[in-house]
Write a protein that holds these residues in place. Structure first.
Motif, mmCIF file in Angstrom:
data_model
loop_
_atom_site.group_PDB
_atom_site.id
_atom_site.type_symbol
_atom_site.label_atom_id
_atom_site.label_comp_id
_atom_site.label_asym_id
_atom_site.label_seq_id
_atom_site.Cartn_x
_atom_site.Cartn_y
_atom_site.Cartn_z
ATOM 1 N N THR A 100 -27.573 13.775 21.333
ATOM 2 C CA THR A 100 -26.671 12.850 22.030
ATOM 3 C C THR A 100 -25.218 13.296 21.984
ATOM 4 O O THR A 100 -24.410 12.849 22.790
ATOM 5 N N LYS A 101 -24.895 14.162 20.995
ATOM 6 C CA LYS A 101 -23.508 14.629 20.791
ATOM 7 C C LYS A 101 -22.542 13.474 20.499
ATOM 8 O O LYS A 101 -21.339 13.574 20.742
ATOM 9 N N LYS A 102 -23.068 12.383 19.981
ATOM 10 C CA LYS A 102 -22.210 11.273 19.574
ATOM 11 C C LYS A 102 -21.695 11.506 18.154
ATOM 12 O O LYS A 102 -22.278 12.256 17.373
ATOM 13 N N VAL A 103 -20.587 10.863 17.835
ATOM 14 C CA VAL A 103 -20.040 10.945 16.485
ATOM 15 C C VAL A 103 -20.865 10.042 15.575
ATOM 16 O O VAL A 103 -21.084 8.870 15.887
ATOM 17 N N LEU A 104 -21.334 10.603 14.471
ATOM 18 C CA LEU A 104 -21.963 9.803 13.422
ATOM 19 C C LEU A 104 -21.284 10.160 12.109
ATOM 20 O O LEU A 104 -21.221 11.333 11.739
ATOM 21 N N GLN A 105 -20.745 9.160 11.455
ATOM 22 C CA GLN A 105 -20.141 9.357 10.143
ATOM 23 C C GLN A 105 -20.800 8.401 9.159
ATOM 24 O O GLN A 105 -20.946 7.217 9.434
ATOM 25 N N VAL A 106 -21.203 8.946 8.011
ATOM 26 C CA VAL A 106 -21.800 8.131 6.959
ATOM 27 C C VAL A 106 -20.681 7.536 6.105
ATOM 28 O O VAL A 106 -19.647 8.169 5.880
ATOM 29 N N GLY A 107 -20.907 6.312 5.615
ATOM 30 C CA GLY A 107 -19.844 5.558 4.957
ATOM 31 C C GLY A 107 -19.700 5.775 3.465
ATOM 32 O O GLY A 107 -19.690 4.802 2.715
ATOM 33 N N SER A 108 -19.606 7.023 3.023
ATOM 34 C CA SER A 108 -19.216 7.311 1.639
ATOM 35 C C SER A 108 -17.777 7.820 1.673
ATOM 36 O O SER A 108 -17.537 9.001 1.924
ATOM 37 N N GLN A 109 -16.856 6.931 1.414
ATOM 38 C CA GLN A 109 -15.454 7.200 1.695
ATOM 39 C C GLN A 109 -14.807 8.219 0.769
ATOM 40 O O GLN A 109 -13.697 8.698 1.050
ATOM 41 N N PHE A 110 -15.472 8.607 -0.337
ATOM 42 C CA PHE A 110 -14.904 9.634 -1.207
ATOM 43 C C PHE A 110 -14.629 10.917 -0.417
ATOM 44 O O PHE A 110 -13.727 11.678 -0.754
ATOM 45 N N VAL A 111 -15.418 11.154 0.614
ATOM 46 C CA VAL A 111 -15.300 12.387 1.391
ATOM 47 C C VAL A 111 -13.970 12.445 2.144
ATOM 48 O O VAL A 111 -13.487 13.523 2.479
ATOM 49 N N SER A 112 -13.356 11.299 2.408
ATOM 50 C CA SER A 112 -12.060 11.262 3.087
ATOM 51 C C SER A 112 -10.896 10.984 2.148
ATOM 52 O O SER A 112 -9.753 10.847 2.588
ATOM 53 N N SER A 113 -11.165 10.908 0.851
ATOM 54 C CA SER A 113 -10.142 10.524 -0.129
ATOM 55 C C SER A 113 -9.172 11.655 -0.409
ATOM 56 O O SER A 113 -9.577 12.805 -0.611
ATOM 57 N N ILE A 114 -7.879 11.340 -0.477
ATOM 58 C CA ILE A 114 -6.887 12.353 -0.832
ATOM 59 C C ILE A 114 -7.049 12.776 -2.289
ATOM 60 O O ILE A 114 -6.653 13.883 -2.671
ATOM 61 N N VAL A 115 -7.653 11.923 -3.117
ATOM 62 C CA VAL A 115 -7.899 12.278 -4.514
ATOM 63 C C VAL A 115 -8.971 13.356 -4.594
ATOM 64 O O VAL A 115 -8.821 14.358 -5.309
ATOM 65 N N TYR A 116 -10.049 13.187 -3.856
ATOM 66 C CA TYR A 116 -11.116 14.180 -3.852
ATOM 67 C C TYR A 116 -10.678 15.451 -3.136
ATOM 68 O O TYR A 116 -11.115 16.556 -3.494
ATOM 69 N N ASP A 117 -9.813 15.322 -2.126
ATOM 70 C CA ASP A 117 -9.253 16.522 -1.500
ATOM 71 C C ASP A 117 -8.409 17.325 -2.493
ATOM 72 O O ASP A 117 -8.436 18.560 -2.500
ATOM 73 N N LYS A 118 -7.668 16.616 -3.341
ATOM 74 C CA LYS A 118 -6.872 17.302 -4.363
ATOM 75 C C LYS A 118 -7.790 17.988 -5.366
ATOM 76 O O LYS A 118 -7.521 19.133 -5.783
ATOM 77 N N ALA A 119 -8.866 17.319 -5.756
ATOM 78 C CA ALA A 119 -9.826 17.943 -6.667
ATOM 79 C C ALA A 119 -10.445 19.191 -6.037
ATOM 80 O O ALA A 119 -10.638 20.205 -6.717
#
Length: 465
Positions: free
Chosen positions: A161-180
């Protein structure tokens, strides 16, 4: 993408914010605020996103409220099987929001651009697939699927379908986890060998004993639709409002909590998942009719890849922990440890201890059991060896990073979801990422029930034993 192949102190000193000029021997403790991401460009009125939510339970309301904090997002519809929740939708979000028991009425609406799926787990895969086939973009709460067999079906639906699907585990978008992630890739902890994570609770609500409204009945709840493909049984308000306690509808502690930990860990390390899974646990306290454990532990062996060495993850959750409850993740390496607790990231560095020559020759070591002649010969050789290859000074110290006060990684997650819809930019937590986080969580349950080690091919996303 830079990979962490050498895992050396040298690479860390080249790229870390700690390395300014000469290499210090001691790092002073300090706290740094992690900067927020820059806001996106203003959105044209024509780019307004019209949203609907399916499943208006606790997380359904939280997700919806958070999504509406993103500019130019409007709630137009909501579905829930309990009349009281639909009434609450109109009280909170306005009388103009269309509500229904039947999610298909939402999928057929041309004014719905995206849907939040926040239903019991056994509905996730079906709703996500049908929504994408109906032309809707999908924000699907974790875990993405309840059954391993459904993972590839969701991935294939997103591909077709080429639709956007995002799963709701927000750690993946966290600036804290990005820093880690940044610190890990720089070699800040040396060579990774272990990740330890726990999620402890000690309350009835924390153990999913949610309140049941006094008007709950077959008249106010669409029980048959709730069951869906689950085994048929008479109306039970406890099962409806406390569905996480039952394997017919939920995925237990692993599917509710471990999946968050897997998502965050995989994001930091660039990992696809484990090769072996084993778990143990049981029902120790909350003997209220539930059929899932309230205490569970899992061990996961990860193979060496381009992004990380071979390492082991240890996860645990206890719903009757007398400490009062806490959560955190520790990334353990040969030269340091990163610890994430909430919106805080701490880096503590103390490399492998190198004993002095005196400690080796005269201290708690096997040398003291050698004959005098052998001891003297060993000491002479060791002294020459150390003179030719002196040990570098040990780098010690700690540093702490914090997100700004009031930071909400769930809001960042929705920003990323809607930005992907508007720009076509790829997102991290798509269907494949979501399945690679859900699968080891689901297989934790399999291992516990079957009392055996489970093999998993993370790259090809299939069971191997």
């Amino acid at each position: 993408m830079q990979t962490n192949k050498s895992f050396s102190r040298r690479d860390f000193l080249k790229t870390s914010a700690f390395a300014a000029g000469a290499v210090p021997t001691i790092l002073s403790a300090h706290v740094k605020e992690i900067p927020l991401r820059k806001p996106g460009k203003p959105v044209a009125p024509s780019d307004k996103i019209r949203l609907a939510t399916i499943g208006m339970g606790i997380i359904g309301f939280i997700d919806t409220w958070t999504a509406l904090q993103v500019p130019d997002v409007e709630l137009v519809a909501a579905a829930d099987l309990y009349d009281g929740r639909r009434a609450r939708v109109n009280e909170v979000f306005g009388k103009d929001v269309f509500t229904t028991r039947d999610y298909r009425e939402i999928f057929s609406r041309p004014d719905v651009d995206a849907v939040i799926i926040s239903t019991p787990d056994h509905w996730h895969a079906r709703l996500a697939i049908e929504a994408m086939q109906a032309g809707k973009n999908v924000y699907c709460e974790k875990p993405m699927v309840q059954k391993i067999a459904d993972g590839q079906r969701v991935i294939e639906a997103q591909r077709k379908t080429k639709k956007v699907l995002q799963v709701g585990s927000q750690f993946v978008s966290s600036i804290v986890y990005d820093k880690a992630k940044e610190l890990y890739k720089s070699g800040a902890i040396g060579e990774l060998n272990l990740v330890e994570a726990s999620w402890k609770r000690n309350s009835a609500i924390g153990a999913w004993q949610y309140s049941i409204p006094p008007d709950a009945s077959p008249q106010t709840i669409d029980w048959d639709r709730f069951l869906g493909e689950a085994p048929k049984r008479p109306f039970d308000a406890v099962r409806f409002f406390r569905w996480r306690n039952y394997s017919d509808y939920g995925t237990g502690i692993p599917g509710d909590l471990f999946v968050h930990l897997f998502s965050g860990i995989h994001h930091v390390l660039g990992s696809s998942g484990p090769a072996q899974i084993i778990s143990a646990g049981g029902l120790r306290y909350w003997k209220d009719g539930r059929d899932v454990p309230d205490v569970i532990l899992g061990l996961y062996d990860y193979p060496k890849t381009a992004n990380h060495p071979a390492f082991t993850i240890s996860l645990s959750t206890n719903f009757v922990d007398g400490s009062g409850g806490e959560e955190g993740i520790r990334f353990v390496g040969s030269e340091g440890i990163m610890t994430i607790i909430g919106d805080s990231l701490k880096l503590a560095r103390r490399g492998l201890y190198h004993p002095s020559e005196k400690e080796v020759v005269e201290g708690y070591n096997s040398v003291r059991t050698f004959s005098q002649e052998t001891r003297e010969k060993f000491a002479e050789q060791y002294h020459a060896q150390m003179a030719a290859n002196p040990v570098r000074p040990q780098l010690e110290g700690s540093s702490e990073y914090k997100a700004p006060e009031g930071y909400d990684d769930r809001l960042d997650h929705f920003h990323n979801f809607f930005a992907a819809m508007r720009t076509g930019k790829a997102i991290t937590e798509d269907a494949a990422f979501g399945f690679r986080a859900a699968a080891p969580a689901l297989l934790t349950n399999h291992s516990h029930l079957e009392k055996r080690v489970i093999g998993w091919d993370a790259e090809n996303m299939k069971m191997v034993s």
